[in-house]
Design a protein around this motif. Structure first.
Motif, mmCIF file in Angstrom:
data_model
loop_
_atom_site.group_PDB
_atom_site.id
_atom_site.type_symbol
_atom_site.label_atom_id
_atom_site.label_comp_id
_atom_site.label_asym_id
_atom_site.label_seq_id
_atom_site.Cartn_x
_atom_site.Cartn_y
_atom_site.Cartn_z
ATOM 1 N N ASN A 148 12.437 7.650 3.379
ATOM 2 C CA ASN A 148 12.929 7.240 2.061
ATOM 3 C C ASN A 148 14.012 6.173 2.174
ATOM 4 N N ARG A 149 14.825 6.263 3.208
ATOM 5 C CA ARG A 149 15.885 5.266 3.399
ATOM 6 C C ARG A 149 15.312 3.915 3.808
ATOM 7 N N GLY A 150 14.196 3.950 4.508
ATOM 8 C CA GLY A 150 13.593 2.708 4.983
ATOM 9 C C GLY A 150 13.981 2.413 6.420
ATOM 10 N N VAL A 151 13.491 1.298 6.919
ATOM 11 C CA VAL A 151 13.707 0.937 8.316
ATOM 12 C C VAL A 151 15.198 0.747 8.596
ATOM 13 N N TYR A 152 15.684 1.428 9.650
ATOM 14 C CA TYR A 152 17.078 1.296 10.058
ATOM 15 C C TYR A 152 17.264 0.036 10.896
ATOM 16 N N LEU B 190 0.815 -1.219 0.000
ATOM 17 C CA LEU B 190 0.000 0.000 0.000
ATOM 18 C C LEU B 190 0.849 1.270 0.000
ATOM 19 N N GLY B 191 2.173 1.097 0.056
ATOM 20 C CA GLY B 191 3.052 2.261 0.085
ATOM 21 C C GLY B 191 3.086 2.948 1.438
ATOM 22 N N LEU B 192 2.700 2.233 2.499
ATOM 23 C CA LEU B 192 2.690 2.797 3.844
ATOM 24 C C LEU B 192 4.019 2.500 4.530
ATOM 25 N N PRO B 193 4.508 3.410 5.376
ATOM 26 C CA PRO B 193 5.770 3.145 6.079
ATOM 27 C C PRO B 193 5.624 1.980 7.042
ATOM 28 N N ASN C 156 19.916 15.801 12.241
ATOM 29 C CA ASN C 156 20.004 14.346 12.197
ATOM 30 C C ASN C 156 19.015 13.835 13.227
ATOM 31 N N ILE C 157 18.033 13.092 12.775
ATOM 32 C CA ILE C 157 16.890 12.765 13.628
ATOM 33 C C ILE C 157 16.674 11.265 13.699
ATOM 34 N N THR C 158 16.128 10.805 14.798
ATOM 35 C CA THR C 158 15.819 9.390 14.967
ATOM 36 C C THR C 158 14.429 9.254 15.585
ATOM 37 N N PHE C 159 13.692 8.239 15.162
ATOM 38 C CA PHE C 159 12.349 8.022 15.706
ATOM 39 C C PHE C 159 11.895 6.604 15.396
ATOM 40 N N ASP C 160 10.847 6.189 16.088
ATOM 41 C CA ASP C 160 10.216 4.896 15.836
ATOM 42 C C ASP C 160 8.833 5.114 15.239
ATOM 43 N N LEU C 161 8.402 4.169 14.431
ATOM 44 C CA LEU C 161 7.020 4.146 13.944
ATOM 45 C C LEU C 161 6.318 2.929 14.513
#
Length: 277
Positions: free
Chosen positions: A270-274, A158-161, A179-184
């Motif tokens: 855009n980079r995707g899951v780290y 579905l193009g969802l993160p 430079n930022i970091t976060f969780d979804l």
């Protein structure tokens, strides 16, 4: 004359095919020989080399020491350093989404080969193309083979993160500003924090109460606090910072530069899951 030319052409093609075949065999033999004699390197050992002073990357089961190449990499140094000290197959196979590095880059990479990635028991670790470390266990993958059964696959289609840990940067003229970091979690932001926040030589994270620009630091903290638990679409409120943060001590939304924070967050997406949860 035509017969002589034709015979010469056939001989040339035959010679060329022979050279290609010999080269292919020698390449294969060299790879087998190299793998057999490579030093075994664990993930823990790999993680110790996560800086510009010592940058190791694991790609498709092999470990590369690219420390000497870091200054020569065509993109900003910080982008490359994000992959130091960890399994980097995902980034290598997706120079841009769905586009791997070129054969020329692969040839250059082999110059820096130093070992093979193994687990704690010495068994080789080799993710498939584009598959990051921490992928779904084999049993679970077998049980969830369709979008109806696998939520991660459904969100991707579905193009969802995807749920996971993200890192992103905003770089201007070769210098990191954000430079930022976060969780979804289910499309909602959690644990948003700044790894770096600077502008024109000022490190905002190092400011103390009483410093002239400290109010701007407070505004950025409010961003993190007020995005906590919000859907990812809430980041677009930063195009109008006054709708999300207070005007502390007369500092305007323009000083906040919310668009740069958005850019860092979108870079992370855009980079995707780290790292997977």
């Amino acid at each position: 004359m035509n017969k002589i030319a034709y015979s010469a052409f056939i001989a040339f093609v035959a010679s060329l095919l022979t050279l290609v075949s010999v080269n292919a065999l020698s390449e294969s033999e060299r790879e087998d020989r190299d793998d057999a004699g490579l030093e075994s390197i664990t993930l823990a050992e790999l993680a110790e080399h996560d800086s510009a002073e010592s940058c190791w990357k694991a790609i498709h089961g092999r470990v590369y020491d690219i420390t000497d190449y870091v200054p020569d990499h065509p993109t900003e140094e910080e982008v490359l350093l994000e992959w130091c000290g960890r399994e980097s197959t995902e980034g290598w196979d997706n120079k841009r989404p769905g586009v791997p590095h070129s054969p020329r880059a692969e040839a250059m990479l082999e110059r820096y080969l130093i070992g093979r990635l193994v687990d704690d028991t010495g068994e080789p670790l080799e993710p498939g193309p584009g598959e990051p470390t921490g992928a779904m266990p084999e049993r679970q993958a077998e049980e969830a083979t369709s979008p109806a059964q696998d939520e991660r696959l459904a969100r991707a289609l579905l193009g969802l993160p995807l749920d996971g840990h993200y890192r992103g940067v905003f770089i201007d003229r070769g210098s990191i500003q954000v430079n930022i970091t976060f969780d979804l979690r289910d499309g909602h932001i959690e644990s948003l924090a700044y790894r770096y926040l600077a502008y024109r030589g000022v490190d905002y994270l190092a400011l103390e109460e009483g410093d002239e620009l400290y109010p701007v630091m407070l505004q950025h903290r409010q961003i993190a606090e007020r995005l906590e638990g919000a859907p990812i679409t809430r980041i677009f409120a930063l195009y109008e910072p006054a709708s999300l943060v207070d005007d502390i001590d007369g500092y305007s939304g323009a000083t906040l530069r919310g668009a740069k924070v958005i850019s860092a967050i979108r870079d992370a997406l855009n980079r995707g899951v780290y790292a997977w949860p």
